[in-house]
Scaffold this active site. Structure first.
Site, mmCIF file in Angstrom:
data_model
loop_
_atom_site.group_PDB
_atom_site.id
_atom_site.type_symbol
_atom_site.label_atom_id
_atom_site.label_comp_id
_atom_site.label_asym_id
_atom_site.label_seq_id
_atom_site.Cartn_x
_atom_site.Cartn_y
_atom_site.Cartn_z
ATOM 1 N N GLY A 123 -1.242 -1.735 10.782
ATOM 2 C CA GLY A 123 -1.134 -3.606 11.929
ATOM 3 C C GLY A 123 0.208 -3.190 12.468
ATOM 4 O O GLY A 123 1.264 -3.436 11.760
ATOM 5 N N ARG A 162 -4.589 2.798 13.767
ATOM 6 C CA ARG A 162 -5.436 3.568 12.303
ATOM 7 C C ARG A 162 -5.579 3.817 12.707
ATOM 8 O O ARG A 162 -7.176 4.160 13.219
ATOM 9 C CB ARG A 162 -6.075 1.818 12.329
ATOM 10 N N ASP A 167 1.156 0.746 4.656
ATOM 11 C CA ASP A 167 1.046 1.563 2.872
ATOM 12 C C ASP A 167 0.277 2.427 3.590
ATOM 13 O O ASP A 167 0.617 4.133 3.598
ATOM 14 C CB ASP A 167 0.097 1.079 2.053
ATOM 15 N N THR A 221 5.040 -4.833 7.701
ATOM 16 C CA THR A 221 3.981 -5.240 7.294
ATOM 17 C C THR A 221 3.748 -6.642 6.896
ATOM 18 O O THR A 221 4.979 -6.740 6.630
ATOM 19 C CB THR A 221 2.835 -4.112 6.159
ATOM 20 N N ASP A 277 1.921 -7.844 5.288
ATOM 21 C CA ASP A 277 1.480 -7.747 3.830
ATOM 22 C C ASP A 277 2.339 -8.425 2.882
ATOM 23 O O ASP A 277 2.202 -8.863 1.762
ATOM 24 C CB ASP A 277 0.289 -7.098 3.948
ATOM 25 N N ASP A 318 3.172 -5.525 1.489
ATOM 26 C CA ASP A 318 2.953 -5.147 -0.317
ATOM 27 C C ASP A 318 3.364 -3.245 -0.814
ATOM 28 O O ASP A 318 2.539 -2.902 -1.054
ATOM 29 C CB ASP A 318 0.750 -5.155 0.129
ATOM 30 N N ARG A 362 -4.386 -8.477 3.300
ATOM 31 C CA ARG A 362 -4.953 -7.852 2.628
ATOM 32 C C ARG A 362 -5.425 -8.032 1.314
ATOM 33 O O ARG A 362 -5.824 -8.741 0.652
ATOM 34 C CB ARG A 362 -4.840 -6.287 3.073
HETATM 35 O O1 F6P Z 1 -2.498 -5.272 7.343
HETATM 36 C C1 F6P Z 1 -2.050 -6.615 7.938
HETATM 37 C C2 F6P Z 1 -3.481 -7.204 8.624
HETATM 38 O O2 F6P Z 1 -3.302 -7.971 9.179
HETATM 39 C C3 F6P Z 1 -4.008 -7.519 6.809
HETATM 40 O O3 F6P Z 1 -3.584 -8.419 6.539
HETATM 41 C C4 F6P Z 1 -5.069 -7.988 7.463
HETATM 42 O O4 F6P Z 1 -6.727 -7.616 7.206
HETATM 43 C C5 F6P Z 1 -6.032 -7.117 8.468
HETATM 44 O O5 F6P Z 1 -4.344 -6.118 9.061
HETATM 45 C C6 F6P Z 1 -6.319 -6.894 9.825
HETATM 46 O O6 F6P Z 1 -6.621 -5.997 9.848
HETATM 47 P P1 F6P Z 1 -7.729 -5.759 12.089
HETATM 48 O O7 F6P Z 1 -6.226 -6.724 12.873
HETATM 49 O O8 F6P Z 1 -7.373 -4.088 11.912
HETATM 50 O O9 F6P Z 1 -8.665 -6.364 11.891
#
Ligand code: F6P
Length: 319
Positions: free
Chosen positions: A10, A71, A102, A125, A127, A129, A171
């Site tokens: 992300g 990803r 992570d 990130t 998050d 986390d 997340r």
């Molecule tokens: O890890 C960052 C994040 O924005 C999380 O908070 C969220 O759950 C996820 O990525 C969303 O992923 P995507 O951008 O693939 O929808």
């Protein structure tokens, strides 16, 4: 020495300042800087190019990442990792700097054990986390975006006497919701790390409503999956007209804050100071207001937990 950087997972505000820092600080240290585009996907596909000052001109104030991110599912497979390794050999790249979370570090841990490519990770990130660090690059900007949104929602909630359920990202981690609820004066908080006691909340808020409270703001972390249940509770048990706002990806963008910009430079300086260490496969952590290196195995094999003092501050909003 040739060092390549990529951004993975992300995106977060702070990635672009870190890329600018990477190029500028590399040249000042006699390192040849390279960009790998599209994260781990680009590493597999060989999307690699030497970076220079013109690549990073005018990017400091921008959210996202100019070298893009991904990803990668393919990186789980050995053959693709081998292909990635061959690409690095082709360009003569000695070491990597990885900006990500992570998932990206898990991938790099495996890659290191496969081929011994040294790297330094910088935790990035929204998050927040990642084990071992109190702060991940980008979280300060995300918190400021959420703060702004919650302030706006409070304006309309108070004008209409409504309840609002605001869902934050993160997340499985409640950090964004926890901090945002405290600094915005929310009435209710729901995060995966704390049990929620609807009965006590009902009692507490009914009393406040009797004493004149006319609106309510509840901050709910996406990881709880409580957003719709919370709205139903506010409608039914507190008889309040309720609206839901899912903040979503607005939290990922925006102009990086002063703190995130400065930390981007500090993280990168520290990473490049240690990039030539023997058998380096570490992450730069920001712990107790100091930068330090932590072995990547330790990072990926442990779970981040929220600061108990912060949790204590948020706990009263969960009951
Ligand atoms: O890890 C960052 C994040 O924005 C999380 O908070 C969220 O759950 C996820 O990525 C969303 O992923 P995507 O951008 O693939 O929808």
């Amino acid at each position: 020495m040739k060092v390549a950087v990529f951004t993975s997972g992300g995106d977060a505000a702070g990635m672009n300042p870190a890329l600018k820092a990477f190029v500028e600080l590399s040249y000042s240290k006699g390192i040849e800087p390279y960009f790998i585009y599209n994260g781990l996907e680009g590493l597999i596909d060989g999307k690699i190019k030497k970076a220079d000052y013109s690549d990073v001109a005018g990017i400091l104030h921008k959210g996202g990442t100019i070298i893009r991110s991904s990803r990668s599912k393919r990186f789980y497979e050995y053959d693709y990792r081998k292909q990635a390794f061959e690409n690095l050999k082709k360009f003569g790249i000695d070491r990597l700097v990885v900006l990500g979370g992570d998932g990206s570090f898990k991938g790099m841990d495996v890659f290191y054990h496969d081929f011994g490519v040294g790297f330094v990770g910088i935790p990035v990130t929204i998050d927040n986390d990642i084990y071992g660090t109190d702060y991940c690059l980008g979280v300060d900007t995300a918190l400021n975006v959420i703060r702004h949104m919650l302030d706006n929602i409070r304006d309309t909630a108070s004008s209409f006497g409504r309840a609002f359920v605001v869902e934050t990202m993160g997340r499985n981690c409640g950090y964004l919701a926890l901090v945002s609820s405290i600094i915005s004066g929310a009435e209710i908080l729901s995060i995966p790390e704390l049990p929620i006691d609807y009965e006590s909340i009902e009692k507490r808020l009914k009393k406040e409503i009797e004493q004149g409270r006319s609106y309510v703001v509840a901050v709910v972390a996406e990881g709880t999956k409580q957003t719709y249940k919370m709205a139903e509770f506010l409608e039914k048990n507190l008889s309040m007209e309720t609206r839901i706002t899912i903040l979503g990806h607005v939290q990922r963008g925006g102009n990086p804050t002063v703190f995130d910009r400065l930390m981007a430079y500090k993280f990168m300086e520290f990473a490049l100071e240690h990039i030539n260490n023997e058998e380096i496969h570490d992450m730069v952590a920001y712990k107790d207001e100091r930068l330090k290196l932590i072995d990547i195995d330790t990072v990926v094999n442990n779970k981040y937990s929220l600061n108990p003092f912060l949790l204590k501050l948020g706990e009263r909003l969960t009951r």
